[in-house]
Design a protein around this motif. Structure first.
Motif, mmCIF file in Angstrom:
data_model
loop_
_atom_site.group_PDB
_atom_site.id
_atom_site.type_symbol
_atom_site.label_atom_id
_atom_site.label_comp_id
_atom_site.label_asym_id
_atom_site.label_seq_id
_atom_site.Cartn_x
_atom_site.Cartn_y
_atom_site.Cartn_z
ATOM 1 N N ILE A 1 0.861 -1.172 0.000
ATOM 2 C CA ILE A 1 0.000 0.000 0.000
ATOM 3 C C ILE A 1 0.903 1.229 0.000
ATOM 4 O O ILE A 1 1.690 1.428 0.916
ATOM 5 C CB ILE A 1 -0.951 0.006 1.207
ATOM 6 N N VAL A 2 0.782 2.012 -1.062
ATOM 7 C CA VAL A 2 1.596 3.205 -1.242
ATOM 8 C C VAL A 2 0.854 4.402 -0.649
ATOM 9 O O VAL A 2 -0.321 4.611 -0.948
ATOM 10 C CB VAL A 2 1.881 3.458 -2.738
ATOM 11 N N PHE A 3 1.554 5.163 0.176
ATOM 12 C CA PHE A 3 1.041 6.417 0.719
ATOM 13 C C PHE A 3 1.997 7.499 0.244
ATOM 14 O O PHE A 3 3.193 7.446 0.552
ATOM 15 C CB PHE A 3 0.999 6.379 2.250
ATOM 16 N N ALA A 4 1.497 8.466 -0.533
ATOM 17 C CA ALA A 4 2.374 9.449 -1.162
ATOM 18 C C ALA A 4 1.795 10.851 -1.074
ATOM 19 O O ALA A 4 0.576 11.032 -1.060
ATOM 20 C CB ALA A 4 2.612 9.085 -2.626
ATOM 21 N N ASP A 5 2.691 11.835 -1.058
ATOM 22 C CA ASP A 5 2.302 13.238 -1.090
ATOM 23 C C ASP A 5 3.349 13.992 -1.900
ATOM 24 O O ASP A 5 4.462 13.506 -2.131
ATOM 25 C CB ASP A 5 2.193 13.811 0.324
ATOM 26 N N LEU A 6 2.988 15.184 -2.318
ATOM 27 C CA LEU A 6 3.893 16.018 -3.101
ATOM 28 C C LEU A 6 4.991 16.597 -2.224
ATOM 29 O O LEU A 6 4.771 16.909 -1.052
ATOM 30 C CB LEU A 6 3.113 17.160 -3.766
ATOM 31 N N ILE A 7 6.174 16.758 -2.825
ATOM 32 C CA ILE A 7 7.260 17.450 -2.140
ATOM 33 C C ILE A 7 7.658 18.668 -2.955
ATOM 34 O O ILE A 7 7.377 18.756 -4.159
ATOM 35 C CB ILE A 7 8.489 16.546 -1.887
ATOM 36 N N TYR A 8 8.300 19.617 -2.281
ATOM 37 C CA TYR A 8 8.774 20.821 -2.960
ATOM 38 C C TYR A 8 9.905 20.458 -3.911
ATOM 39 O O TYR A 8 10.596 19.456 -3.730
ATOM 40 C CB TYR A 8 9.285 21.849 -1.947
ATOM 41 N N GLU A 9 10.104 21.291 -4.921
ATOM 42 C CA GLU A 9 11.174 21.037 -5.891
ATOM 43 C C GLU A 9 12.535 20.919 -5.229
ATOM 44 O O GLU A 9 13.368 20.130 -5.648
ATOM 45 C CB GLU A 9 11.212 22.151 -6.956
ATOM 46 N N ASP A 10 12.757 21.729 -4.198
ATOM 47 C CA ASP A 10 14.049 21.675 -3.514
ATOM 48 C C ASP A 10 14.120 20.533 -2.497
ATOM 49 O O ASP A 10 15.156 20.292 -1.888
ATOM 50 C CB ASP A 10 14.366 23.006 -2.829
ATOM 51 N N GLY A 11 13.019 19.813 -2.289
ATOM 52 C CA GLY A 11 12.995 18.658 -1.397
ATOM 53 C C GLY A 11 13.034 18.981 0.084
ATOM 54 O O GLY A 11 13.195 18.085 0.909
ATOM 55 N N LYS A 12 12.853 20.238 0.438
ATOM 56 C CA LYS A 12 12.981 20.633 1.845
ATOM 57 C C LYS A 12 11.942 19.981 2.754
ATOM 58 O O LYS A 12 12.176 19.857 3.951
ATOM 59 C CB LYS A 12 12.910 22.156 1.993
ATOM 60 N N ASN A 13 10.807 19.577 2.208
ATOM 61 C CA ASN A 13 9.778 18.963 3.039
ATOM 62 C C ASN A 13 9.755 17.432 2.937
ATOM 63 O O ASN A 13 8.818 16.793 3.399
ATOM 64 C CB ASN A 13 8.396 19.532 2.700
ATOM 65 N N GLU A 14 10.791 16.853 2.353
ATOM 66 C CA GLU A 14 10.825 15.406 2.145
ATOM 67 C C GLU A 14 10.697 14.637 3.466
ATOM 68 O O GLU A 14 9.885 13.704 3.570
ATOM 69 C CB GLU A 14 12.123 15.017 1.436
ATOM 70 N N LEU A 15 11.445 15.009 4.491
ATOM 71 C CA LEU A 15 11.375 14.318 5.770
ATOM 72 C C LEU A 15 9.984 14.449 6.388
ATOM 73 O O LEU A 15 9.446 13.482 6.930
ATOM 74 C CB LEU A 15 12.437 14.855 6.738
ATOM 75 N N GLU A 16 9.383 15.633 6.282
ATOM 76 C CA GLU A 16 8.031 15.835 6.807
ATOM 77 C C GLU A 16 7.024 14.947 6.085
ATOM 78 O O GLU A 16 6.149 14.338 6.711
ATOM 79 C CB GLU A 16 7.626 17.301 6.675
ATOM 80 N N VAL A 17 7.155 14.846 4.759
ATOM 81 C CA VAL A 17 6.241 13.989 3.988
ATOM 82 C C VAL A 17 6.434 12.530 4.370
ATOM 83 O O VAL A 17 5.460 11.804 4.581
ATOM 84 C CB VAL A 17 6.422 14.212 2.465
ATOM 85 N N TRP A 18 7.687 12.075 4.489
ATOM 86 C CA TRP A 18 7.934 10.693 4.926
ATOM 87 C C TRP A 18 7.272 10.430 6.278
ATOM 88 O O TRP A 18 6.626 9.418 6.476
ATOM 89 C CB TRP A 18 9.422 10.412 5.049
ATOM 90 N N SER A 19 7.456 11.357 7.202
ATOM 91 C CA SER A 19 6.914 11.201 8.547
ATOM 92 C C SER A 19 5.384 11.154 8.531
ATOM 93 O O SER A 19 4.767 10.296 9.175
ATOM 94 C CB SER A 19 7.404 12.345 9.439
ATOM 95 N N ASP A 20 4.769 12.081 7.796
ATOM 96 C CA ASP A 20 3.304 12.112 7.712
ATOM 97 C C ASP A 20 2.758 10.836 7.078
ATOM 98 O O ASP A 20 1.776 10.259 7.559
ATOM 99 C CB ASP A 20 2.818 13.315 6.900
#
Length: 144
Positions: free
Chosen positions: A63-82
């Motif tokens: 089961i894939v859970f995905a969200d958009l990240i900013y181009e610079d990837g600054k929110n990548e850790l937040e998206v992984w955590s969420d």
């Protein structure tokens, strides 16, 4: 429980979860496919080879859970955590629900990803097995 029942249950769960905006199932390549606009965050069910063994049907799912990240990837850790939190919500729903006749095998794997092709997304892939103890019913066999 049929495969239709399982997908329907997961879809109803996704619709009711306040952090999931889209649901789908099929091959992983179906995410972002032509003619399908994704609304993130999303939940996507991939059906892996499953097994009938010892009078149980074992559905193997990713089961894939995905969200958009900013181009610079600054929110990548937040998206992984969420997305990990949503995945763990799903594990809890599937394992600690007295309304269900099925169980899980007691384990779940979570893998993290970042996708740069198509939509710029990050998230987690939850691998889990649903064990249906009553997949056979001779009374419903369509025969004369």
């Amino acid at each position: 429980m049929t495969l239709n029942n399982l997908i329907d249950l997961l879809q109803k769960y996704a619709v009711g979860h306040q952090q999931i905006n889209d649901f789908g199932y099929g091959n992983i390549s179906g995410i972002g496919a032509k003619g399908r606009d994704q609304v993130y965050p999303l939940m996507w069910v991939v059906l892996n080879p499953s097994r009938y063994q010892g009078k149980e049907m074992n559905y193997s799912l990713q089961i894939v859970f995905a969200d958009l990240i900013y181009e610079d990837g600054k929110n990548e850790l937040e998206v992984w955590s969420d997305q990990q939190s949503i995945a763990l919500d799903t594990v809890s729903y599937l394992t600690d629900n007295p309304e269900f006749e099925f169980t899980t095998d007691g384990t779940a794997n979570i893998d993290y990803f970042t996708e740069h092709d198509g939509d710029l997304t990050a998230g987690v892939v939850l691998s889990i097995t649903i064990k249906d103890p009553n997949p056979l019913n001779r009374c419903v066999i369509p025969k004369d």
